[in-house]
Design an enzyme around this catalytic site. Structure first.
Site, PDB file in Angstrom:
ATOM      1  N   ASP A  79      -6.442  -6.620  -1.688  1.00  0.00           N
ATOM      2  CA  ASP A  79      -5.001  -6.777  -1.925  1.00  0.00           C
ATOM      3  C   ASP A  79      -4.702  -7.808  -3.017  1.00  0.00           C
ATOM      4  O   ASP A  79      -3.715  -7.681  -3.737  1.00  0.00           O
ATOM      5  CB  ASP A  79      -4.274  -7.145  -0.637  1.00  0.00           C
ATOM      6  CG  ASP A  79      -4.163  -5.964   0.325  1.00  0.00           C
ATOM      7  OD1 ASP A  79      -4.551  -4.834  -0.058  1.00  0.00           O
ATOM      8  OD2 ASP A  79      -3.690  -6.162   1.453  1.00  0.00           O
ATOM      9  N   LYS A 116       6.120   6.749   7.150  1.00  0.00           N
ATOM     10  CA  LYS A 116       5.618   5.927   8.249  1.00  0.00           C
ATOM     11  C   LYS A 116       6.763   5.479   9.155  1.00  0.00           C
ATOM     12  O   LYS A 116       7.869   5.234   8.691  1.00  0.00           O
ATOM     13  CB  LYS A 116       4.930   4.668   7.707  1.00  0.00           C
ATOM     14  CG  LYS A 116       3.723   4.936   6.844  1.00  0.00           C
ATOM     15  CD  LYS A 116       3.159   3.655   6.265  1.00  0.00           C
ATOM     16  CE  LYS A 116       1.947   3.933   5.398  1.00  0.00           C
ATOM     17  NZ  LYS A 116       1.445   2.708   4.775  1.00  0.00           N
ATOM     18  N   TYR A 155       1.843   2.073  13.899  1.00  0.00           N
ATOM     19  CA  TYR A 155       2.664   2.937  13.062  1.00  0.00           C
ATOM     20  C   TYR A 155       2.150   4.367  13.037  1.00  0.00           C
ATOM     21  O   TYR A 155       0.962   4.632  13.140  1.00  0.00           O
ATOM     22  CB  TYR A 155       2.824   2.383  11.643  1.00  0.00           C
ATOM     23  CG  TYR A 155       1.565   2.133  10.862  1.00  0.00           C
ATOM     24  CD1 TYR A 155       1.147   3.023   9.881  1.00  0.00           C
ATOM     25  CD2 TYR A 155       0.808   0.988  11.073  1.00  0.00           C
ATOM     26  CE1 TYR A 155       0.008   2.784   9.140  1.00  0.00           C
ATOM     27  CE2 TYR A 155      -0.331   0.738  10.334  1.00  0.00           C
ATOM     28  CZ  TYR A 155      -0.734   1.647   9.369  1.00  0.00           C
ATOM     29  OH  TYR A 155      -1.868   1.400   8.639  1.00  0.00           O
ATOM     30  N   HIS A 166       0.819  -1.208   0.000  1.00  0.00           N
ATOM     31  CA  HIS A 166       0.000   0.000   0.000  1.00  0.00           C
ATOM     32  C   HIS A 166       0.856   1.263   0.000  1.00  0.00           C
ATOM     33  O   HIS A 166       1.969   1.263   0.526  1.00  0.00           O
ATOM     34  CB  HIS A 166      -0.903   0.042   1.241  1.00  0.00           C
ATOM     35  CG  HIS A 166      -1.762  -1.162   1.384  1.00  0.00           C
ATOM     36  ND1 HIS A 166      -2.027  -1.730   2.611  1.00  0.00           N
ATOM     37  CD2 HIS A 166      -2.424  -1.918   0.473  1.00  0.00           C
ATOM     38  CE1 HIS A 166      -2.828  -2.777   2.443  1.00  0.00           C
ATOM     39  NE2 HIS A 166      -3.069  -2.913   1.156  1.00  0.00           N
TER      40      HIS A 166
END
Length: 183
Positions: free
Chosen positions: A170, A72, A132, A62
């Site tokens: 996905d 991130k 995260y 992603h």
């Protein structure tokens, strides 16, 4: 905190200083001032996310594009994952290359992934809780993705992935060469 530069420019593995005694341990998991100074970045995280997954779950790959491209900082609160970061910055000397790192609640490693990267992970332990930080808010209209088993990227997920638990979304992401990359 020890900052280890990876083969991908701007992507770092972070190893915290862990102080242990008979009571357990203490560590500083994030310090904005120290982080910015060590990486020479003026970055401010604005969103924290947490996910829980079972063994064999594979999430990704992603990313977000444009003004919502996210940097991130990823860590594992419980369990163990194989974390993957792919450089998708078209003008980068490492464009199309990836790194992978085992992150766990035991090793307490973190990975900093700058904007312009795709990200995914596979759960190696019975369960895993991943936490995260992101420097931009999530924006659905800006999301993009790459199929986890793309033949160009040829990611080594560590073992056969045919039995992984993967969302329909996905499973239907485009190949690397057809993915949405607007920078």
């Amino acid at each position: 905190m020890n900052f280890i530069e990876t083969d991908l420019e701007g992507c770092f593995i972070l190893e915290p200083k862990i102080i242990e005694d008979e009571r357990g341990y203490f560590m500083e998991s994030f310090n904005e001032s120290y982080f910015q100074k060590a990486l020479h970045l003026d970055i401010h995280f604005v969103q924290d996310n947490q996910s829980f997954s079972s063994k064999g779950v594979l999430r990704g790959l992603h990313y977000q594009v444009g003004d919502f491209a996210q940097a991130k900082l990823i860590r594992v609160l419980s369990g163990e994952i194989l974390d993957v970061a792919i450089d998708i910055r078209p003008n980068s000397k490492t464009y199309g290359e990836y790194i992978s790192e085992v992150l766990s609640s035991e090793n307490q490693k973190q990975i900093f992934i700058p904007s312009g990267f795709a990200h995914g992970f596979k759960v190696l332990s019975k369960t895993a809780t991943i936490f995260y930080k992101c420097d931009k808010l999530y924006n659905k209209a800006s999301e993009g993705g790459i199929i986890y088993n793309d033949s160009t990227l040829n990611i080594d997920w560590g073992e056969e992935i045919t039995n992984c638990i993967i969302s329909d979304k996905d499973k239907n992401l485009p190949a690397f060469e057809k993915s949405r990359r607007i920078w």
